[in-house]
Motif scaffolding. Structure first.
Motif, PDB file in Angstrom:
ATOM      1  N   SER A  92      26.051  11.130 -52.220  1.00 45.10           N
ATOM      2  CA  SER A  92      25.060  12.050 -51.670  1.00 45.10           C
ATOM      3  C   SER A  92      25.533  13.449 -52.022  1.00 45.10           C
ATOM      4  CB  SER A  92      24.957  11.884 -50.154  1.00 45.10           C
ATOM      5  OG  SER A  92      24.044  12.812 -49.627  1.00 45.10           O
ATOM      6  N   MET A  93      24.691  14.204 -52.738  1.00 42.87           N
ATOM      7  CA  MET A  93      25.117  15.480 -53.298  1.00 42.87           C
ATOM      8  C   MET A  93      24.209  16.614 -52.854  1.00 42.87           C
ATOM      9  SD  MET A  93      26.088  14.349 -57.220  1.00 42.87           S
ATOM     10  CE  MET A  93      24.519  13.513 -57.495  1.00 42.87           C
ATOM     11  N   LYS A  94      24.764  17.809 -52.858  1.00 40.82           N
ATOM     12  CA  LYS A  94      24.014  19.037 -52.712  1.00 40.82           C
ATOM     13  C   LYS A  94      23.733  19.593 -54.113  1.00 40.82           C
ATOM     14  CE  LYS A  94      24.051  19.569 -48.127  1.00 40.82           C
ATOM     15  NZ  LYS A  94      22.811  19.672 -47.311  1.00 40.82           N
ATOM     16  N   PRO A  95      22.719  20.455 -54.269  1.00 40.28           N
ATOM     17  CA  PRO A  95      22.464  21.050 -55.587  1.00 40.28           C
ATOM     18  C   PRO A  95      23.707  21.730 -56.141  1.00 40.28           C
ATOM     19  CG  PRO A  95      20.640  21.490 -54.123  1.00 40.28           C
ATOM     20  CD  PRO A  95      21.712  20.857 -53.272  1.00 40.28           C
ATOM     21  N   ALA A  96      23.936  21.524 -57.448  1.00 39.27           N
ATOM     22  CA  ALA A  96      25.074  22.056 -58.204  1.00 39.27           C
ATOM     23  C   ALA A  96      26.375  21.346 -57.881  1.00 39.27           C
ATOM     24  CB  ALA A  96      25.239  23.559 -58.005  1.00 39.27           C
ATOM     25  N   GLU A  97      26.344  20.400 -56.945  1.00 42.42           N
ATOM     26  CA  GLU A  97      27.547  19.643 -56.634  1.00 42.42           C
ATOM     27  C   GLU A  97      27.792  18.622 -57.733  1.00 42.42           C
ATOM     28  OE1 GLU A  97      28.572  19.167 -52.059  1.00 42.42           O
ATOM     29  OE2 GLU A  97      27.715  17.336 -52.878  1.00 42.42           O
TER      30      GLU A  97
ATOM     31  N   GLY B  78      23.305   4.451 -57.776  1.00 40.37           N
ATOM     32  CA  GLY B  78      22.329   5.278 -57.083  1.00 40.37           C
ATOM     33  C   GLY B  78      22.928   6.600 -56.641  1.00 40.37           C
ATOM     34  N   TYR B  79      22.080   7.514 -56.231  1.00 37.70           N
ATOM     35  CA  TYR B  79      22.523   8.796 -55.702  1.00 37.70           C
ATOM     36  C   TYR B  79      21.393   9.372 -54.862  1.00 37.70           C
ATOM     37  CZ  TYR B  79      19.627  10.561 -59.512  1.00 37.70           C
ATOM     38  OH  TYR B  79      18.582  10.808 -60.351  1.00 37.70           O
ATOM     39  N   SER B  80      21.749  10.332 -54.050  1.00 34.82           N
ATOM     40  CA  SER B  80      20.747  11.101 -53.315  1.00 34.82           C
ATOM     41  C   SER B  80      21.142  12.566 -53.377  1.00 34.82           C
ATOM     42  CB  SER B  80      20.645  10.629 -51.858  1.00 34.82           C
ATOM     43  OG  SER B  80      21.888  10.785 -51.188  1.00 34.82           O
ATOM     44  N   ILE B  81      20.145  13.438 -53.268  1.00 34.60           N
ATOM     45  CA  ILE B  81      20.383  14.882 -53.337  1.00 34.60           C
ATOM     46  C   ILE B  81      19.721  15.537 -52.139  1.00 34.60           C
ATOM     47  CG2 ILE B  81      20.058  16.983 -54.696  1.00 34.60           C
ATOM     48  CD1 ILE B  81      19.939  15.220 -57.193  1.00 34.60           C
ATOM     49  N   ASP B  82      20.500  16.309 -51.422  1.00 38.44           N
ATOM     50  CA  ASP B  82      20.014  17.022 -50.240  1.00 38.44           C
ATOM     51  C   ASP B  82      20.063  18.518 -50.537  1.00 38.44           C
ATOM     52  OD1 ASP B  82      19.365  18.028 -47.793  1.00 38.44           O
ATOM     53  OD2 ASP B  82      21.173  17.333 -46.764  1.00 38.44           O
ATOM     54  N   THR B  83      18.896  19.119 -50.700  1.00 38.40           N
ATOM     55  CA  THR B  83      18.845  20.540 -51.061  1.00 38.40           C
ATOM     56  C   THR B  83      18.792  21.456 -49.846  1.00 38.40           C
ATOM     57  OG1 THR B  83      16.429  20.550 -51.181  1.00 38.40           O
ATOM     58  CG2 THR B  83      17.625  19.958 -53.188  1.00 38.40           C
ATOM     59  N   ASP B  84      18.674  20.894 -48.672  1.00 41.85           N
ATOM     60  CA  ASP B  84      18.500  21.726 -47.482  1.00 41.85           C
ATOM     61  C   ASP B  84      19.796  22.432 -47.099  1.00 41.85           C
ATOM     62  OD1 ASP B  84      15.909  20.905 -47.353  1.00 41.85           O
ATOM     63  OD2 ASP B  84      16.287  19.316 -45.891  1.00 41.85           O
ATOM     64  N   ASN B  85      19.634  23.721 -46.760  1.00 45.50           N
ATOM     65  CA  ASN B  85      20.694  24.492 -46.106  1.00 45.50           C
ATOM     66  C   ASN B  85      21.978  24.605 -46.914  1.00 45.50           C
ATOM     67  OD1 ASN B  85      18.966  24.748 -43.834  1.00 45.50           O
ATOM     68  ND2 ASN B  85      19.600  22.697 -43.169  1.00 45.50           N
TER      69      ASN B  85
END
Length: 741
Positions: A287-292, A388-395
């Motif tokens: 589970s990643m944040k943007p640019a991570e 698989g992966y997920s991306i959480d852009t919030d906050n």
């Protein structure tokens, strides 16, 4: 026989003889020495005959049949073991006539085998061969030595009948075991000296095996009187991952009649295997944040017998991929690495999140290919897996990467580049520009953009000739920002273009600059374009009368921000309008950026009608103003609220009819560090009914110290080219200072 006597015995098994003894157990340690005799390369025949042998301290070793047969170039093997554990090491020695025999490849007699408490029941071999290819006789002697008294000084002599060998093709093994897709080898030689060269042809199923790298037309093996006894290696590769037996046939061709037409068959025993590509950690579901960036390793489950190409297919608008150590990420949705033959070394893959919106469940598909037959390890071909992966852009908090790069540059060229001191990542950087022009022809309207490599600011206008000064600010972020950019040419009043990545319009805003190759001072509507989000994947462009207009745009998604966007209209005959926000904002953390189109209705080309300023009139209301009332202004606005990472300070300013620049004192003592600060500005023109006021209405802004003599933190120098071509006029506007922390 009394109970104090101990019987020791040998088991001697030969082909065609099998010699054994009856076991007698006493109170003392009982044991026996078993000798298993086999001839040639084959395993023991199941029809072996047992011959009992009785051994005791008084009589030694008793063998009813005392002869062995050894054929030249065909080994006769005595396989030896003890039947009971000794208390001390036992050495079994075989003595022989070195002029007639060799044992275990040695011409030195005796040859010894040693048995311990740990290996007493493990077979050890004496392999006998004749020295000369002639009929003869000889003998061998078996003796034992040990401090374990019952095993000491046992002995037995055997006669040996040496037979001449007939010509034959000899293989090092009769069966080669292969994994499906795997490799193996064996040796082939002749057993006796030929009188002439001998050529061996090979036959096999090319659909199932590759022999020495070919599936047909094998060149064969050639033997001469000089190399006939030297093993020549035959290399095999299984071409199918199935369990089966495949024969390799050899036929001899020679003018030596003893060898001509001789044949030999070696079997390849193939066992199918399940192979896999191993991902670690497993499962790989980051589970990643943007640019991570997330890393995982890829390795074969066992060492392959050929190189393996591992391909990764992914959605490039969500993630980019590279191998650890590569300079740049692959961005086209397809990437591959090579796992090397003979190695299980893992390679590290790095996945960078680039999506501007949340991704609940993304997939990277992984597949393998191997070189074409006959060179590929088929057991590793066409394997598939995925991660698989997920991306959480919030906050995701914003973090400025280094200082803001800024500069003032003047040029008369229609296309100029300004090189940055430090290269930036275009995907996480944007540029803000202000322009001051020395002429009022609309062809001098100027755009700026960051180039695709992040090394330069590109400044362009419709034609060369008139001087334009550009004031630029380039911001690069290590986190919290994602940027898309492009240039859109308008040949009519409207256009819609697709974005490369989906955006969250509640967190994104648009920066746009317009240039045109149209000319004249009265066609200013052709350089005023409203740019808005049609939806999360498309931009809309709207312009009155545009036929040769280019819009340089940047879409900035600020992941921790809240963006309230909308439209407002300054109607014909009105000089202002307001827009109400759905939620009140914190003015110390919120800035306003907007663009607009212009539809004239009288006063064509007059800057007083279309130059527009925007500001917050309260925490929940926006105010837009222009200098006069003719024509319609269609505004697209973005109120950007950022909870952390920067402080916003705003101020209104005015240049009087006599001023070409002012040194405005910035509010609240200015900024802490102007190298980490930038501004977003807008201004309107005072009342002047002329269409030549572009040069007196366009402004540049620079951070200065008190008095505006040098760069600094306390003041803002605001400059125009002149204060009017015919009639001097004033300018008023609002700026937002953004200081990153």
């Amino acid at each position: 026989m009394s109970q104090n006597q101990t019987i020791r015995y040998f088991l001697i098994i030969a082909i065609p003889l099998y010699i054994s003894c009856a076991k007698v157990i006493t109170q003392e340690q009982a044991g026996f020495l078993s000798l298993l005799l086999s001839t040639g390369q084959s395993s023991l025949a199941s029809s072996s005959t047992e011959i009992p042998v009785t051994v005791d301290r008084q009589t030694g070793i008793q063998i009813s049949a005392s002869g062995l047969t050894v054929t030249y170039a065909a080994l006769t093997t005595l396989a030896v073991k003890l039947s009971a554990k000794p208390t001390h090491d036992v050495t079994v020695s075989l003595s022989f006539d070195t002029t007639k025999l060799s044992v275990n490849g040695s011409g030195v007699s005796p040859v010894n085998l040693t048995f311990t408490e740990n290996n007493f029941d493990t077979l050890q071999n004496f392999s006998l061969d004749a020295v000369n290819n002639a009929n003869d006789t000889s003998s061998i002697s078996l003796t034992t030595q040990s401090t374990d008294t019952p095993y000491d000084s046992l002995s037995k002599s055997l006669s040996v009948n040496i037979q001449i060998a007939t010509a034959a093709i000899i293989s090092s093994v009769n069966t080669v075991s292969l994994d499906g897709g795997g490799t193996g080898s064996f040796g082939v030689r002749l057993n006796v000296l030929p009188t002439n060269n001998v050529n061996l042809t090979l036959s096999f199923s090319g659909a199932k095996l590759a022999v020495d790298g070919v599936t047909s037309s094998h060149p064969g093996l050639s033997f001469t009187p000089a190399n006939y006894s030297t093993l020549q290696t035959v290399n095999l590769r299984s071409l199918l991952n199935t369990t089966e037996s495949v024969n390799i046939g050899f036929i001899a061709f020679s003018s030596d009649a003893d060898y001509n037409s001789k044949s030999k068959t070696v079997s390849a025993s193939v066992t199918s295997n399940t192979r896999s590509i191993v991902l670690s950690p497993s499962p790989v579901s980051p589970s990643m944040k943007p640019a991570e960036v997330h890393s995982f390793t890829v390795a074969p489950s066992v060492a392959p017998t050929s190189d393996i190409t591992v391909s990764f297919t992914y959605t490039q608008s969500q993630v980019n991929i590279r191998k650890f150590g590569d300079v740049s990420y692959d961005t086209d949705g397809s990437f591959s690495i090579t796992l090397l033959s003979g190695s299980t070394t893992a390679q590290t893959i790095q996945v960078k999140a680039v999506s501007n919106i949340n991704v609940a469940s993304g997939t990277i598909s992984i597949a393998t290919t191997v070189p074409a037959s006959p060179n590929g390890d088929i057991s590793f071909d066409a394997l598939t897996t995925s991660t698989g992966y997920s991306i959480d852009t919030d906050n995701v908090p914003v973090a400025l990467n280094g200082n803001i790069q800024n500069g003032n540059q003047a040029t008369t060229s229609n296309s100029t580049t300004y090189t940055l001191g430090t290269t930036v990542d275009p995907a996480t950087s944007f540029v803000i520009c202000n322009f001051q022009t020395a002429g009022s022809d609309i062809v001098n309207a100027t755009t700026c953009q960051l180039n695709s490599s992040g090394t330069q600011v590109e400044v362009k206008k419709g034609a060369s000739g008139t001087n334009v000064t550009t004031n630029y600010y380039v911001m690069n972020f290590s986190s919290g920002i994602s940027v898309q950019r492009g240039a859109t040419v308008l040949t009519s009043g409207t256009a819609t273009i697709g974005l490369s990545q989906t955006v969250n319009t509640n967190k994104a805003f648009i920066i746009s600059y317009v240039r045109t190759t149209s000319t004249g001072a009265a066609n200013d509507n052709r350089k005023q374009v409203q740019v808005s989000f049609a939806d999360a994947n498309n931009l809309n462009f709207s312009c009155n009368g545009c036929t040769a207009t280019t819009v340089e745009w940047q879409v900035v998604q600020w992941h921790s921000a809240t963006v309230q966007s909308g439209t407002a209209t300054i109607a014909d005959t009105a000089s202002s309008t307001t827009a109400t926000l759905s939620s009140a904002v914190d003015l110390s953390k919120t800035f306003l950026i907007f663009n607009h189109s212009y539809t004239p209705n009288g006063g064509t080309g007059q800057e007083q009608n279309y130059f527009t300023s925007g500001a917050f009139s309260s925490t929940s209301q926006l105010s837009f103003q222009r200098g006069f009332t003719q024509g319609t202004i269609a505004i697209q606005y973005f109120a950007v609220s950022v909870p952390s990472g920067l402080v916003v300070k705003s101020n209104d300013f005015t240049l009087s009819t006599s001023e070409t620049n002012i040194c405005d004192v910035t509010p609240s003592g200015g900024v802490t560090d102007y190298l980490k600060s930038m501004m977003i500005t807008s201004n309107r023109t005072g009342t002047v009914a002329e269409d030549t006021a572009l040069d007196s209405s366009s402004l540049t802004y620079e951070f200065r110290n008190s008095g505006c003599g040098a760069a600094g933190n306390t003041n803002l120098k605001i400059t125009r080219y002149n204060n009017g071509d015919g009639t001097n006029h004033s300018l008023s506007g609002t700026y937002f200072l953004l200081e990153f922390n």
